[in-house]
Enzyme design. Sequence first.
Site, PDB file in Angstrom:
ATOM      1  N   HIS A 166       0.996  -1.313  -0.008  1.00  0.00           N
ATOM      2  CA  HIS A 166       0.116  -0.027   0.038  1.00  0.00           C
ATOM      3  C   HIS A 166       0.821   1.257   0.139  1.00  0.00           C
ATOM      4  O   HIS A 166       2.111   1.270   0.457  1.00  0.00           O
ATOM      5  CB  HIS A 166      -0.874   0.013   1.258  1.00  0.00           C
ATOM      6  CG  HIS A 166      -0.142   0.013   2.479  1.00  0.00           C
ATOM      7  ND1 HIS A 166       0.405   1.042   3.189  1.00  0.00           N
ATOM      8  CD2 HIS A 166       0.258  -1.053   3.216  1.00  0.00           C
ATOM      9  CE1 HIS A 166       0.896   0.926   4.054  1.00  0.00           C
ATOM     10  NE2 HIS A 166       1.113  -0.439   4.313  1.00  0.00           N
TER      11      HIS A 166
ATOM     12  N   HIS B  58      11.420  -0.453 -12.876  1.00  0.00           N
ATOM     13  CA  HIS B  58      11.385  -1.600 -13.097  1.00  0.00           C
ATOM     14  C   HIS B  58      11.615  -2.763 -11.903  1.00  0.00           C
ATOM     15  O   HIS B  58      12.572  -2.339 -11.160  1.00  0.00           O
ATOM     16  CB  HIS B  58      12.634  -2.262 -14.298  1.00  0.00           C
ATOM     17  CG  HIS B  58      12.645  -3.627 -14.393  1.00  0.00           C
ATOM     18  ND1 HIS B  58      13.196  -4.390 -15.202  1.00  0.00           N
ATOM     19  CD2 HIS B  58      11.684  -4.580 -14.107  1.00  0.00           C
ATOM     20  CE1 HIS B  58      12.972  -5.661 -15.179  1.00  0.00           C
ATOM     21  NE2 HIS B  58      11.919  -5.733 -14.525  1.00  0.00           N
TER      22      HIS B  58
HETATM   23  C1  LIG Z   1      24.136  -5.613  -9.231  1.00  0.00           C
HETATM   24  C2  LIG Z   1      24.312  -5.854 -10.616  1.00  0.00           C
HETATM   25  C3  LIG Z   1      23.449  -4.955 -11.510  1.00  0.00           C
HETATM   26  C4  LIG Z   1      25.741  -5.771 -10.844  1.00  0.00           C
HETATM   27  O1  LIG Z   1      26.400  -6.319 -12.118  1.00  0.00           O
HETATM   28  P1  LIG Z   1      27.813  -6.198 -12.324  1.00  0.00           P
HETATM   29  O2  LIG Z   1      28.029  -4.498 -12.422  1.00  0.00           O
HETATM   30  O3  LIG Z   1      27.977  -6.686 -13.819  1.00  0.00           O
HETATM   31  O4  LIG Z   1      28.689  -6.829 -11.303  1.00  0.00           O
HETATM   32  P2  LIG Z   1      29.541  -8.063 -11.321  1.00  0.00           P
HETATM   33  O5  LIG Z   1      28.724  -9.252 -11.594  1.00  0.00           O
HETATM   34  O6  LIG Z   1      30.656  -7.569 -12.155  1.00  0.00           O
HETATM   35  O7  LIG Z   1      29.877  -8.247 -10.003  1.00  0.00           O
HETATM   36  C5  LIG Z   1      30.612  -7.163  -9.264  1.00  0.00           C
HETATM   37  C6  LIG Z   1      30.724  -7.177  -7.743  1.00  0.00           C
HETATM   38  O8  LIG Z   1      29.504  -7.065  -7.037  1.00  0.00           O
HETATM   39  C7  LIG Z   1      29.072  -8.421  -6.425  1.00  0.00           C
HETATM   40  N1  LIG Z   1      27.583  -8.528  -6.905  1.00  0.00           N
HETATM   41  C8  LIG Z   1      26.977  -8.498  -8.021  1.00  0.00           C
HETATM   42  N2  LIG Z   1      25.782  -8.554  -7.852  1.00  0.00           N
HETATM   43  C9  LIG Z   1      25.480  -8.595  -6.451  1.00  0.00           C
HETATM   44  C10 LIG Z   1      24.238  -8.632  -5.708  1.00  0.00           C
HETATM   45  N3  LIG Z   1      23.070  -8.719  -6.523  1.00  0.00           N
HETATM   46  N4  LIG Z   1      24.293  -8.831  -4.461  1.00  0.00           N
HETATM   47  C11 LIG Z   1      25.465  -8.829  -3.856  1.00  0.00           C
HETATM   48  N5  LIG Z   1      26.548  -8.775  -4.585  1.00  0.00           N
HETATM   49  C12 LIG Z   1      26.712  -8.770  -5.708  1.00  0.00           C
HETATM   50  C13 LIG Z   1      29.788  -9.482  -7.213  1.00  0.00           C
HETATM   51  O9  LIG Z   1      30.046 -10.588  -6.549  1.00  0.00           O
HETATM   52  C14 LIG Z   1      31.174  -8.862  -7.419  1.00  0.00           C
HETATM   53  O10 LIG Z   1      31.855  -8.676  -6.294  1.00  0.00           O
HETATM   54  P3  LIG Z   1      33.580  -8.766  -6.074  1.00  0.00           P
HETATM   55  O11 LIG Z   1      33.768  -7.602  -6.849  1.00  0.00           O
HETATM   56  O12 LIG Z   1      33.984  -8.852  -4.723  1.00  0.00           O
HETATM   57  O13 LIG Z   1      33.985  -9.835  -6.810  1.00  0.00           O
HETATM   58  C15 LIG Z   1      23.855  -7.632 -10.813  1.00  0.00           C
HETATM   59  O14 LIG Z   1      24.717  -8.458 -10.339  1.00  0.00           O
HETATM   60  C16 LIG Z   1      22.520  -7.547 -10.560  1.00  0.00           C
HETATM   61  O15 LIG Z   1      22.250  -8.097  -9.247  1.00  0.00           O
HETATM   62  N6  LIG Z   1      21.518  -7.252 -11.335  1.00  0.00           N
HETATM   63  C17 LIG Z   1      19.906  -7.601 -11.104  1.00  0.00           C
HETATM   64  C18 LIG Z   1      19.660  -8.901 -11.887  1.00  0.00           C
HETATM   65  C19 LIG Z   1      18.261  -8.899 -12.056  1.00  0.00           C
HETATM   66  O16 LIG Z   1      17.310  -8.591 -11.189  1.00  0.00           O
HETATM   67  N7  LIG Z   1      17.601  -9.349 -13.051  1.00  0.00           N
HETATM   68  C20 LIG Z   1      16.114  -9.524 -13.472  1.00  0.00           C
HETATM   69  C21 LIG Z   1      15.721  -9.146 -14.714  1.00  0.00           C
HETATM   70  S1  LIG Z   1      14.215  -9.448 -15.133  1.00  0.00           S
END
Ligand SMILES: CC(C)(COP(=O)(O)OP(=O)(O)OC[C@H]1O[C@@H](n2cnc3c(N)ncnc32)[C@H](O)[C@@H]1OP(=O)(O)O)[C@@H](O)C(=O)NCCC(=O)NCCS
Length: 205
Positions: A135, A144
């Site tokens: 709510h 998104h």
């Molecule tokens: C947060 C996010 C945007 C980061 O993406 P990115 O910049 O490509 O990050 P990377 O995969 O290179 O990871 C970078 C660091 O962050 C950490 N990390 C990435 N995503 C994380 C998350 N969700 N929670 C905690 N840590 C995360 C990685 O382990 C890495 O850690 P390190 O530097 O200690 O090795 C992505 O991981 C994410 O969570 N996206 C959301 C996906 C989603 O919701 N999809 C649904 C689509 S409908």
Amino acid sequence: MRQLAILGASGHGKVVADCAELCGWSSISFFDDAWPDKTSNGAWSIAGDSRSLLRRLSEFDGVLVAIGNNQIRSAKLQELVEGGARVPVLIHPSAVVSRYVEIGAGSVLFAGAVVNVDCHIGTGAIINTAASIDHDCRLGNAVHISPGARLAGGVRVGDRSWVGIGASVKQLVEIGADVTVGAGAAVISNIPDDCLAIGVPARIR
Ligand SMILES: CC(C)(COP(=O)(O)OP(=O)(O)OC[C@H]1O[C@@H](n2cnc3c(N)ncnc32)[C@H](O)[C@@H]1OP(=O)(O)O)[C@@H](O)C(=O)NCCC(=O)NCCS
């Protein structure tokens, strides 16, 4: 026959098309700049590129933008509206949406989404599969909320922000504009504009 055009022949676009059919749209055409190299998107044909859609707007009873990137979706939606497009709201038949909710043009609510009383959702938003918005939440334009993400009551999310899959946001928290909240994060305090917040509890990176 109600004719819908969808800009963006992506996987997300297929979910929009599938949902649109369930909502009674009987003819669906995709448009994408990958055309003519790409001519279909799942069960649906791609009829042209984004420029041809702008020329053909009057042929369609509705036009939606199915581009996952919030900034691009927002810009393309604005361009289409300025060009005279009629832009519907799409609500999957299994979504549970209070009648006391405002939802802006071009927003899509997918299967199992729940939006509770007195929420306000801007234009061009994606409320993805099984996301829950409690709510009095106020979501900006082109946000998104990813699958399974949960917003408690009174949460604010600024324009073009993305709340990742399975993230949870505590009641009354304010998330700024152009923010990314990572998958599975637990947001328990306010997040300023234009940053990335990840982890449990969420920290800004
Ligand atoms: C947060 C996010 C945007 C980061 O993406 P990115 O910049 O490509 O990050 P990377 O995969 O290179 O990871 C970078 C660091 O962050 C950490 N990390 C990435 N995503 C994380 C998350 N969700 N929670 C905690 N840590 C995360 C990685 O382990 C890495 O850690 P390190 O530097 O200690 O090795 C992505 O991981 C994410 O969570 N996206 C959301 C996906 C989603 O919701 N999809 C649904 C689509 S409908």
